[in-house]
Scaffold this motif. Structure first.
Motif, PDB file in Angstrom:
ATOM      1  N   UNK A 157      26.931  17.792  47.283  1.00  0.00           N
ATOM      2  CA  UNK A 157      27.954  18.320  48.185  1.00  0.00           C
ATOM      3  C   UNK A 157      27.865  19.853  48.259  1.00  0.00           C
ATOM      4  N   UNK A 158      27.713  20.478  47.096  1.00  0.00           N
ATOM      5  CA  UNK A 158      27.612  21.934  47.055  1.00  0.00           C
ATOM      6  C   UNK A 158      26.325  22.392  47.731  1.00  0.00           C
ATOM      7  N   UNK A 159      25.237  21.673  47.480  1.00  0.00           N
ATOM      8  CA  UNK A 159      23.944  22.050  48.075  1.00  0.00           C
ATOM      9  C   UNK A 159      24.002  21.959  49.596  1.00  0.00           C
ATOM     10  N   UNK A 160      24.690  20.929  50.097  1.00  0.00           N
ATOM     11  CA  UNK A 160      24.799  20.754  51.550  1.00  0.00           C
ATOM     12  C   UNK A 160      25.557  21.932  52.169  1.00  0.00           C
ATOM     13  N   UNK A 161      26.639  22.341  51.497  1.00  0.00           N
ATOM     14  CA  UNK A 161      27.431  23.461  52.014  1.00  0.00           C
ATOM     15  C   UNK A 161      26.619  24.752  52.000  1.00  0.00           C
ATOM     16  N   UNK A 162      25.977  25.018  50.871  1.00  0.00           N
ATOM     17  CA  UNK A 162      25.219  26.268  50.730  1.00  0.00           C
ATOM     18  C   UNK A 162      24.027  26.277  51.697  1.00  0.00           C
ATOM     19  N   UNK A 163      23.411  25.128  51.840  1.00  0.00           N
ATOM     20  CA  UNK A 163      22.277  25.037  52.774  1.00  0.00           C
ATOM     21  C   UNK A 163      22.744  25.307  54.209  1.00  0.00           C
ATOM     22  N   UNK A 164      23.909  24.787  54.530  1.00  0.00           N
ATOM     23  CA  UNK A 164      24.475  24.991  55.867  1.00  0.00           C
ATOM     24  C   UNK A 164      24.735  26.474  56.120  1.00  0.00           C
ATOM     25  N   UNK A 165      25.197  27.153  55.075  1.00  0.00           N
ATOM     26  CA  UNK A 165      25.491  28.592  55.211  1.00  0.00           C
ATOM     27  C   UNK A 165      24.196  29.401  55.297  1.00  0.00           C
ATOM     28  N   UNK A 166      23.285  29.145  54.344  1.00  0.00           N
ATOM     29  CA  UNK A 166      22.052  29.945  54.292  1.00  0.00           C
ATOM     30  C   UNK A 166      21.182  29.735  55.517  1.00  0.00           C
ATOM     31  N   UNK A 167      21.217  28.526  56.050  1.00  0.00           N
ATOM     32  CA  UNK A 167      20.371  28.244  57.216  1.00  0.00           C
ATOM     33  C   UNK A 167      21.021  28.746  58.509  1.00  0.00           C
ATOM     34  N   UNK A 168      22.285  29.218  58.382  1.00  0.00           N
ATOM     35  CA  UNK A 168      22.957  29.779  59.553  1.00  0.00           C
ATOM     36  C   UNK A 168      23.461  28.725  60.518  1.00  0.00           C
ATOM     37  N   UNK A 169      23.495  27.496  60.087  1.00  0.00           N
ATOM     38  CA  UNK A 169      23.983  26.444  60.993  1.00  0.00           C
ATOM     39  C   UNK A 169      25.506  26.496  61.129  1.00  0.00           C
ATOM     40  N   UNK A 170      26.192  26.725  60.038  1.00  0.00           N
ATOM     41  CA  UNK A 170      27.661  26.822  59.999  1.00  0.00           C
ATOM     42  C   UNK A 170      28.350  25.611  60.623  1.00  0.00           C
ATOM     43  N   UNK A 171      27.834  24.449  60.304  1.00  0.00           N
ATOM     44  CA  UNK A 171      28.429  23.229  60.861  1.00  0.00           C
ATOM     45  C   UNK A 171      29.396  22.556  59.884  1.00  0.00           C
ATOM     46  N   UNK A 172      29.414  23.008  58.676  1.00  0.00           N
ATOM     47  CA  UNK A 172      30.245  22.337  57.680  1.00  0.00           C
ATOM     48  C   UNK A 172      31.718  22.437  58.029  1.00  0.00           C
ATOM     49  N   UNK A 173      32.453  21.344  57.915  1.00  0.00           N
ATOM     50  CA  UNK A 173      33.910  21.418  58.177  1.00  0.00           C
ATOM     51  C   UNK A 173      34.639  22.281  57.164  1.00  0.00           C
ATOM     52  N   UNK A 174      33.945  22.661  56.098  1.00  0.00           N
ATOM     53  CA  UNK A 174      34.567  23.522  55.095  1.00  0.00           C
ATOM     54  C   UNK A 174      34.576  24.996  55.528  1.00  0.00           C
ATOM     55  N   UNK A 175      33.911  25.288  56.611  1.00  0.00           N
ATOM     56  CA  UNK A 175      33.855  26.677  57.093  1.00  0.00           C
ATOM     57  C   UNK A 175      34.950  26.905  58.128  1.00  0.00           C
ATOM     58  N   UNK A 176      35.612  28.055  58.025  1.00  0.00           N
ATOM     59  CA  UNK A 176      36.672  28.380  58.980  1.00  0.00           C
ATOM     60  C   UNK A 176      36.163  29.472  59.930  1.00  0.00           C
TER      61      UNK A 176
END
Lengths: 191, 370
Positions: free
Chosen positions: B177-196
């Protein structure tokens, strides 16, 4: 080809050499069973004493005796001494199992078993007749008889050892006594 | 002669026992030893003195003690297995700044607050699941360096492909779960629902997502104009961030927090940098004044030394771009009750907070006295 040495023969040999080690080994090998047998007839403290007396008797009898089987020989001494003590303490401390065994045995007791019978030969005949009878029985029946009237084991324990119910063991013993009675009467004993 | 069936007959037998029977029994001692030997061969004739009542009782006690020991041992083994299983599963109650700086939960000294990339990458290969977990989350801090970010994304891949982690074992769901979030951030996708996503294009988030039963790490991160920065790290009793809720227009961010016994709420004006007061404490103070009279005066909002208010919020929602509504459970001591207890009164009330006016409106309340 070497021959296996019977440990009992070694013990007897040691006793013949008047080595106390023989006595210690005899106690070690048969003391437990002897004590168990004595305890059927006597309270534990008397049974211990009886065992010691029996070992002393063994020491005194060997030599000159050289029994073929040490176990039955020693156990027979223990049994005899226990029975004598039991008879002495007859009025005070009693083991119901022994009483019951003897009561059952009374069914097949001829007059010749009495010490008043002066004819020792008659007693030997009686012993021989009983032995003959036992030899004619199946090993299981022999064992049943001896466990009850030689080792004085309670019916429940015999039944447990032979895989029977106490009632079955009791019924078989009853039939065995009836056959023995018939056998002794046939041999001319007055029961 | 019949064999007696019970012990009552023993005395009768005893008196009538035939001496012949005793003599016969004695005579039997002279039986051929071979016959006795045969009976002895069974090896089942008991040896030694038969157990006395006391011995039987002792044996029973010993058996009971042995069974109890066995039971205790089994329970201990079961407990150990359970503990072992629990240890194998991810469990973190509270992450301290030192834990995070150390990259592990071991007591190494704090040496750095900025992550060393080599150390982070090495920590990913650790046997310690918590070291791995901290390293995974801290990889997000490499966001500002494109080269390191790229390397970090590569290093994260084994943890994304659950069930097989880099060491061949299944990755713990928390790591994935943490890896998915961090990967989403680092890759610049910003698709995670945890991002505001805020109105100014910035993105707010917390790392260590829901690492404990209480919530996520109490550090708020922000990526603005392509740069990551730590926006704020809350301090006790604000131990966990439980909720991030942007206003519809993306200008305000409601941040739900909690300690072990209470929850807190603040609103951040992400554009202008203003903050609201802590809403739950304020609500707790204002509500008795709103009630007024004896009812209001009976409510004593004590300040505990551990700052726990035993008050919480539920059902957080924005009514519009300015007003935040929540149901508050507000705990008080009762002034009319002489004996102190942690909570005497717990009122439930629906609160609407106006950020622009810094005003509270109360409705739909329920008063509860315990």
């Amino acid at each position: 080809m070497s021959q296996a040495i019977d440990p009992d023969s070694q013990i007897i040999e040691l006793l013949w050499q008047r080595s106390e080690q023989g006595l210690a080994l005899a106690r070690q090998k048969y003391g437990g069973r002897g004590l168990s047998l004595a305890c059927r007839l006597l309270p534990p403290e008397d049974a211990e004493e009886c065992l010691s007396d029996s070992l002393l008797a063994l020491w005194q009898q060997i030599p000159p005796q050289r029994p073929k089987a040490l176990g039955p020989y020693l156990l027979a001494i223990i049994r005899n001494l226990s029975l004598k003590r039991w008879a002495k303490a007859h009025a005070q401390k009693r083991n119901p199992e022994v009483l019951l065994s003897l009561e059952e045995l009374a069914e097949v007791s001829p007059q010749s078993a009495s010490p008043s019978a002066e004819d020792e030969l008659l007693q030997k005949r009686l012993l021989a007749a009983i032995q003959d009878f036992l030899r004619q029985q199946s090993p299981a029946a022999r064992r049943l008889f001896l466990l009850r009237y030689w080792f004085f084991l309670p019916l429940s324990e015999i039944a447990s050892q032979l895989g029977l119910t106490p009632n079955t063991a009791s019924a078989r013993l009853s039939r065995l006594r009836a056959r023995l009675k018939k056998h002794l009467e046939k041999e001319g004993f007055n029961i | 002669m019949n064999t007696p069936n019970n012990k009552n007959d023993i005395n009768a037998i005893d008196n009538t026992i035939d001496d012949n029977a005793l003599n016969l029994a004695t005579l039997l001692s002279k039986l051929d030893p071979a016959l006795i030997d045969e009976a002895l061969d069974s090896q089942t004739i008991p040896s030694g003195t038969p157990p006395s009542k006391h011995q039987r009782l002792t044996r029973l006690l010993l058996l009971t003690a042995a069974l109890l020991l066995l039971f205790s041992f089994s329970s201990m083994v079961f407990a150990l297995n359970t503990l072992q299983q629990q240890n194998q599963q991810f469990y973190l109650r509270l992450l301290s700044p030192q834990d995070i700086a150390d990259l592990s939960l071991e007591s190494a000294p704090v040496t750095e607050t900025t992550p060393d990339p080599k150390r982070l990458f090495a920590a990913l290969k650790s046997d310690n699941i918590y070291t791995q977990y901290i390293a995974i989350n801290r990889l997000a801090e490499l966001y500002n360096d494109p080269q390191l970010r790229s390397q970090a994304i590569q290093q994260l891949q084994p943890f994304l492909n659950s069930p097989d982690a880099h060491d061949g074992n299944s990755a713990d769901p928390k790591l994935t779960e943490a890896a998915a979030l961090v990967n989403d951030i680092l890759s610049g996708q910003f698709k995670s629902p945890r991002l505001c996503h805020m109105a100014d294009g910035s993105v707010f988030f917390t790392l260590f997502p829901d690492y404990s039963d209480y919530g996520s790490h109490n550090q708020l991160w922000r990526i603005q104009d392509g740069q990551l920065s730590s926006y704020v790290t809350f301090s006790e009793p604000y131990n966990y961030i439980t909720q991030l809720l942007p206003s519809p227009d993306g200008k305000l961010l409601a941040v739900g927090l909690c300690s072990n016994k209470s929850s807190q709420l603040v609103i951040i004006d992400a554009i202008n940098g203003y903050w609201s007061p802590e809403l739950i404490s304020s609500t707790r103070t204002l509500w008795p004044m709103t009630l007024g009279g004896d009812t209001g005066q009976s409510r004593r909002a004590d300040c505990r030394i551990d700052n726990e208010t035993y008050s919480n919020f539920r059902n957080l929602q924005w009514l519009d771009n300015n007003r935040l509504q929540y149901d508050a459970d507000l705990a008080y001591n009762d002034n009319n009750t002489p004996d102190y207890s942690a909570v005497d009164i717990c009122d439930s009330v629906c609160v609407t907070y106006d950020f622009a006016q810094n005003s509270y409106t109360f409705s739909d309340y329920q008063l509860n006295t315990y």
